[in-house]
Write a protein that holds these residues in place. Structure first.
Motif: not given
Length: 141
Positions: A19, A21, A135, A138-139
Motif C-alpha cells: 500500500s 500508505d 502516511s 489511506r493516502t
C-alpha cells in the motif's frame, strides 16, 4: 544487475503486495511535490503528488518512462506535443525526450511513473528531498 536499494522498510521481499500508505515519502518544497518509490531489479514504480499551481519541471533522462495521471489536470509537454490531460490519461517519454508541465486547477495532480531500466540516479535524487514517514491512513492525495 544488482538489486537497487529500496526506499522503504515495509516492502522488502522479492514479490509482495503493498500500500502506498506503507511507503516513505520524499518532499521537494521548491517543486511543490511529494514522491514515493518502489524499486525492483529492472524498474522503478514512482508515485508523485504535485500541488495545484506547481510546476512539473521539464527534464529528460536516459531511460524510458510510462506515466498515468490518477487525478488532477496537467498542461503537459512531451517532446514537441503539448496537451491538457486529466485523470486516466497517460504519456510515454522515450530516452532523452524532454517532458514536464504545469499543474492546473485546484486539485493536486497525482500520477504514477514506471521507469525502465532501474537507475541509481533516481534514488540519489530522492535523497536530496526531505524524508517523510509513511502516511498513517489511506493516502487521499
Amino acid at each position: 544487475m544488482r538489486r537497487i536499494e529500496r526506499m522503504t522498510k515495509d516492502f522488502q521481499s522479492e514479490s509482495g503486495i503493498f500500500s502506498w500508505d506503507q511507503i516513505e515519502r520524499f518532499e521537494f518544497e521548491h517543486e511543490g511535490n511529494q514522491t514515493q518509490i518502489i524499486s525492483g531489479n529492472n524498474m522503478h514504480l514512482l508515485r508523485a503528488v504535485f500541488e495545484p499551481g506547481a510546476v512539473y519541471p521539464m527534464h529528460s533522462h536516459p531511460h524510458e518512462q510510462f506515466s498515468v495521471l490518477l487525478s488532477g489536470r496537467i498542461l503537459l509537454t512531451v517532446g514537441e506535443e503539448v496537451r491538457e490531460i486529466g485523470a486516466g490519461d497517460g504519456w510515454y517519454a522515450g530516452c532523452h525526450v524532454p517532458h514536464g508541465g504545469k499543474i492546473l486547477g485546484d486539485e493536486p495532480a497525482v500520477f504514477i511513473d514506471v521507469y525502465s531500466p532501474a537507475m541509481q540516479w533516481i534514488l540519489d535524487y530522492l535523497k536530496t528531498g526531505k524524508r517523510l514517514p509513511p502516511s498513517a491512513g489511506r493516502t487521499t492525495r
